[in-house]
Scaffold this motif. Structure first.
Motif, PDB file in Angstrom:
ATOM      1  N   ALA A 113      10.785 -44.353  -4.776  1.00 19.64           N
ATOM      2  CA  ALA A 113      10.046 -43.428  -5.643  1.00 19.64           C
ATOM      3  C   ALA A 113       8.879 -44.141  -6.313  1.00 19.64           C
ATOM      4  O   ALA A 113       7.784 -43.580  -6.454  1.00 19.64           O
ATOM      5  CB  ALA A 113      10.987 -42.836  -6.684  1.00 19.64           C
ATOM      6  N   LEU A 114       9.105 -45.370  -6.697  1.00 21.87           N
ATOM      7  CA  LEU A 114       8.057 -46.175  -7.327  1.00 21.87           C
ATOM      8  C   LEU A 114       6.900 -46.384  -6.350  1.00 21.87           C
ATOM      9  O   LEU A 114       5.730 -46.215  -6.702  1.00 21.87           O
ATOM     10  CB  LEU A 114       8.656 -47.513  -7.745  1.00 21.87           C
ATOM     11  N   ALA A 115       7.237 -46.717  -5.113  1.00 21.18           N
ATOM     12  CA  ALA A 115       6.215 -46.979  -4.099  1.00 21.18           C
ATOM     13  C   ALA A 115       5.401 -45.726  -3.774  1.00 21.18           C
ATOM     14  O   ALA A 115       4.231 -45.818  -3.406  1.00 21.18           O
ATOM     15  CB  ALA A 115       6.875 -47.516  -2.833  1.00 21.18           C
ATOM     16  N   LYS A 116       6.008 -44.561  -3.929  1.00 18.03           N
ATOM     17  CA  LYS A 116       5.316 -43.307  -3.631  1.00 18.03           C
ATOM     18  C   LYS A 116       4.517 -42.785  -4.825  1.00 18.03           C
ATOM     19  O   LYS A 116       3.898 -41.733  -4.745  1.00 18.03           O
ATOM     20  CB  LYS A 116       6.321 -42.241  -3.165  1.00 18.03           C
ATOM     21  N   GLY A 117       4.546 -43.503  -5.941  1.00 17.15           N
ATOM     22  CA  GLY A 117       3.682 -43.149  -7.059  1.00 17.15           C
ATOM     23  C   GLY A 117       4.248 -42.164  -8.060  1.00 17.15           C
ATOM     24  O   GLY A 117       3.491 -41.386  -8.672  1.00 17.15           O
ATOM     25  N   ALA A 118       5.556 -42.181  -8.260  1.00 16.90           N
ATOM     26  CA  ALA A 118       6.156 -41.292  -9.269  1.00 16.90           C
ATOM     27  C   ALA A 118       5.563 -41.579 -10.652  1.00 16.90           C
ATOM     28  O   ALA A 118       5.353 -42.744 -11.017  1.00 16.90           O
ATOM     29  CB  ALA A 118       7.667 -41.487  -9.305  1.00 16.90           C
ATOM     30  N   THR A 119       5.282 -40.530 -11.402  1.00 16.24           N
ATOM     31  CA  THR A 119       4.730 -40.685 -12.747  1.00 16.24           C
ATOM     32  C   THR A 119       5.726 -41.346 -13.679  1.00 16.24           C
ATOM     33  O   THR A 119       5.385 -42.195 -14.494  1.00 16.24           O
ATOM     34  CB  THR A 119       4.352 -39.299 -13.329  1.00 16.24           C
ATOM     35  N   GLU A 120       6.972 -40.945 -13.549  1.00 18.36           N
ATOM     36  CA  GLU A 120       8.036 -41.463 -14.411  1.00 18.36           C
ATOM     37  C   GLU A 120       9.328 -41.467 -13.619  1.00 18.36           C
ATOM     38  O   GLU A 120       9.594 -40.547 -12.835  1.00 18.36           O
ATOM     39  CB  GLU A 120       8.185 -40.574 -15.651  1.00 18.36           C
ATOM     40  N   ILE A 121      10.137 -42.507 -13.803  1.00 13.96           N
ATOM     41  CA  ILE A 121      11.435 -42.584 -13.151  1.00 13.96           C
ATOM     42  C   ILE A 121      12.509 -42.766 -14.218  1.00 13.96           C
ATOM     43  O   ILE A 121      12.435 -43.684 -15.042  1.00 13.96           O
ATOM     44  CB  ILE A 121      11.500 -43.757 -12.153  1.00 13.96           C
ATOM     45  N   ILE A 122      13.483 -41.864 -14.202  1.00 10.88           N
ATOM     46  CA  ILE A 122      14.646 -41.986 -15.078  1.00 10.88           C
ATOM     47  C   ILE A 122      15.897 -41.955 -14.205  1.00 10.88           C
ATOM     48  O   ILE A 122      15.818 -41.603 -13.026  1.00 10.88           O
ATOM     49  CB  ILE A 122      14.699 -40.864 -16.146  1.00 10.88           C
ATOM     50  N   THR A 123      17.023 -42.368 -14.755  1.00  8.63           N
ATOM     51  CA  THR A 123      18.258 -42.328 -13.974  1.00  8.63           C
ATOM     52  C   THR A 123      19.229 -41.329 -14.586  1.00  8.63           C
ATOM     53  O   THR A 123      19.336 -41.209 -15.809  1.00  8.63           O
ATOM     54  CB  THR A 123      18.920 -43.715 -13.861  1.00  8.63           C
ATOM     55  N   GLY A 124      19.921 -40.614 -13.700  1.00  5.66           N
ATOM     56  CA  GLY A 124      20.822 -39.553 -14.148  1.00  5.66           C
ATOM     57  C   GLY A 124      22.215 -39.699 -13.590  1.00  5.66           C
ATOM     58  O   GLY A 124      22.411 -40.141 -12.445  1.00  5.66           O
ATOM     59  N   SER A 125      23.195 -39.350 -14.405  1.00  4.10           N
ATOM     60  CA  SER A 125      24.603 -39.348 -14.009  1.00  4.10           C
ATOM     61  C   SER A 125      25.287 -38.277 -14.841  1.00  4.10           C
ATOM     62  O   SER A 125      24.695 -37.716 -15.761  1.00  4.10           O
ATOM     63  CB  SER A 125      25.238 -40.720 -14.276  1.00  4.10           C
TER      64      SER A 125
END
Length: 242
Positions: A113-125
């Motif tokens: 996701a980072l390599a594809k240019g996501a604006t923001e990355i969060i983690t969910g569970s």
């Protein structure tokens, strides 16, 4: 006012089909990476550095003199100190420390996701379900719920978590996405007893972890809001979003 879009990506192998730019990506790896991330940060970890290889994990551990952890195929990876179980990171052990983490599926998807240019990355569970949903509603931006799956194969537990998020936030998004509708329907079938649903429907990861004696881990990872914080990826690290 036009609503933002919400898509569910059931496997990392499908991520290339979606426009990730200008989008918040929620990385979902219920069993167990994103559950462990939420637990460790909730219990006071200073930061978590997710890496996509065991070699990089070991290297950073030496450079930074920090804890190295992770798994391959559900078990502690050779050369690492700790595994991918939430129970390995109680407050008295992890508080104030840096954790370098690599897992079979979750950290790989984060880097994609980072390599594809996501604006923001969060983690969910499930452990931080409410924090994730509250954040998505507050942001009002396009969202991709990215399921880490299992070696690119769709899995049940990540789909269930995506469905739980969809069921809570869908009225605030344009959800023109069959995967999201499927995930939500699956969640509504399972929500009264997620563990029993996984067991009775022969979920592959249920069997994989149960064979390692990790039933307690599975039950813990399917319990909502036990570590209700929001891990956000920033400058190479996962930290609690304030």
């Amino acid at each position: 006012m036009k609503k933002p879009s919400l898509y569910t990506v059931l496997s990392p192998a499908l991520l290339h089909l979606y426009d990730v730019s200008n989008t918040v990506v929620v990385v979902i790896d219920v069993l167990r990476a994103t559950s462990t991330i939420a637990t460790a940060l909730y219990n006071g970890a200073k930061e978590i550095i997710p890496v996509d290889s065991v070699e990089r994990c070991i290297q950073l551990g030496k450079e930074l003199a920090c804890i190295t952890a992770g798994e391959r195929d559900g078990q502690i990876a050779p050369g690492l100190q700790y595994g991918n179980s939430s129970f390995e990171y109680p407050k008295e052990f992890i508080a104030g420390k840096t954790l370098v983490l690599t897992t079979t599926n979750g950290t790989k998807l984060l880097h994609m996701a980072l390599a594809k240019g996501a604006t923001e990355i969060i983690t969910g569970s499930f452990l931080n379900l409410s924090a994730v949903c509250d954040h998505l509603l507050q942001l009002n931006k396009n969202v991709i719920l990215g399921c880490a799956a299992w070696k690119d194969r769709v899995n049940m537990e990540d789909s269930l978590l995506a469905g739980a998020v969809v069921s809570r936030v869908k009225h605030h998004f344009d959800v023109n996405c069959d995967a999201s509708h499927m995930a939500e329907n699956l969640y509504h079938m399972a929500k009264n007893d997620l563990y029993e649903f996984m067991k009775s429907n022969d979920a592959s990861h249920y069997h994989r972890l149960t064979n390692f004696g990790l039933e307690r881990d599975i039950r813990h990872c399917l319990t909502p809001d036990l570590a209700n914080i929001l891990p956000e990826y920033s400058n190479g690290k996962l930290i609690i979003q304030q």
